[in-house]
Design an enzyme around this catalytic site. Structure first.
Site: not given
Ligand code: LMR
Length: 395
Positions: A211, A246, A130
């Site tokens: 996570d 979520k 992420w």
């Molecule tokens: C995402 O990856 O789209 C979500 O976790 C929202 C975010 O805050 O990035």
């Protein structure tokens, strides 16, 4: 003072989501940010949460501060949800849980504790991960490393590469793992692979930091917790960052928790004190509303049952959307997108180039991340054919 301050580029996820909102094309498709959307494109409030909200509104007599550690019911409910109520770590009171402002707050507090315990610790992130992991964990001054995770050619976990990289991780280092529904690739570890990772962590002495933002959206609440619980079973110290954005739909309420499983009760108490002091230093105390809602849903039997049913429906619908998407993409393009069906959660990579992603956006108002990550939960019966045909045109 601010003469030399420069404008920074937009966030890679939030910026695209905002751009899509401004696009006047009625056929636009938003598969950027990871939020669940129903058939009408709405991100609904769970019925169980609405009922909890009604109860809390009627009962509330004060808006006085929360304690820095957060709401007791919420923290208890979260620990039970993540670890299972009968988990020996809970029975032995060697767990510290702190309510945080969302999963981001949980990741940040986890990083603060790692920095306090071992400033030389290196934090290993999956490649890819992420986009916000690096700033969130790196901003406390920890060194960031990466391990192989996703094989772009196989569209699956490169487990041999991952294990070869993790074999180099030293005792005192931290490995960030995605508990389920990997963000951004959707490719998760099998149970056998979790066992192997847990065994390696135990042998080499690194600390797993999980996570766990999507529990219940992969295969189910209990099924998705297999990896976390296996790590807690095998390794004396584990950190878990959890989010209610979520699986309880509490996105804007910023509701999360960081859970530290420590070697013994005394260490857990010490960690809790450090984490609350770190929280005080950064934001003082967490916001109340989301945690009161989640705490009520998690600890009230009837609301909990209703929520579990709603969440399971959501999970099943996402998995059905994966099937639908594979059918329509394959039919429109003649290519095999079967890998999307093997993956779990909201995300998958389409595996197209940044140029093709750009063309989709400019010519067809189809918005996805530059990496070709899509939010499967942004697809529905109304937009799936438009999406598939637009993709076929740029391939
Ligand atoms: C995402 O990856 O789209 C979500 O976790 C929202 C975010 O805050 O990035």
């Amino acid at each position: 003072m601010f003469e030399s301050i420069e404008r920074l580029p937009d966030d890679p996820i939030l910026g695209l989501s905002a751009a899509c909102k401004l696009d006047p094309n009625p056929d636009k498709v938003d598969v950027t940010i990871g939020v669940y959307m129903d058939e009408s494109g709405l991100t609904p409030v769970f019925e169980a949460v609405q009922r909890a909200q009604q109860m809390i509104t009627e009962e509330e007599v004060s808006k006085v501060y929360m304690p820095p550690v957060g709401d007791a019911d919420f923290n208890r409910g979260m620990q039970d949800l993540l670890l299972g109520a009968a988990n020996p770590a809970l029975v032995d009171s060697r767990v510290a849980c702190i309510q945080t402002p969302g999963g981001c707050g949980a990741l940040r507090l986890g990083a603060e504790l790692i920095k306090a315990a071992n400033p030389a610790a290196r934090v290993w992130l999956s490649d890819p991960t992420w986009t916000n992991h690096i700033p969130l964990l790196g901003s406390v001054g920890l060194e960031i490393k990466s391990y192989r995770y996703y094989g772009a050619a196989s569209h699956a976990v490169d487990f041999d590469g991952m294990m070869a990289d993790l074999a180099q991780v030293q005792a005192g280092d931290v490995v960030l793992l995605h508990g389920c529904c990997h963000n951004p690739c959707g490719a998760d570890l099998s149970q056998q692979q979790w066992l192997a990772v847990a065994e390696l962590a135990q042998r080499n002495g690194f600390t797993p930091f999980v996570d766990f933002a999507y529990q219940g959206l992969g295969d189910g609440l209990e099924e998705d917790a297999f990896g976390v619980r296996q790590l807690v079973h095998s390794v004396p110290e584990v950190i878990v960052a959890a989010s209610c954005s979520k699986n309880l739909g509490l996105y804007r309420e910023r509701t999360g928790a960081v859970v530290f499983i420590a070697a013994d009760g005394e260490r857990a108490e010490a960690i809790q004190s450090q984490a609350t002091v770190a929280a005080r230093r950064i934001y003082s105390m967490p916001p109340a509303h989301g945690a009161l809602l989640a705490g009520r849903v998690l600890t009230d039997a009837a609301l909990g049952q209703l929520w579990r049913e709603e969440l399971l429906q959501m999970c099943n619908r996402i998995n059905d959307l994966r099937t639908l998407l594979v059918d329509r993409l394959s039919a429109a393009s003649g290519r095999d997108f079967g890998f999307i069906q093997q993956q779990r959660g909201m995300f998958s990579f389409l595996g197209i180039s940044p140029g093709q992603v750009e063309e989709l956006r400019q010519k067809h108002s189809v918005y996805m991340l530059g990496s070709s990550r899509i939010n499967v939960a942004g697809i529905n019966q109304h937009n799936v054919d438009y999406f598939a045909e637009a993709l076929a045109r740029v391939l």
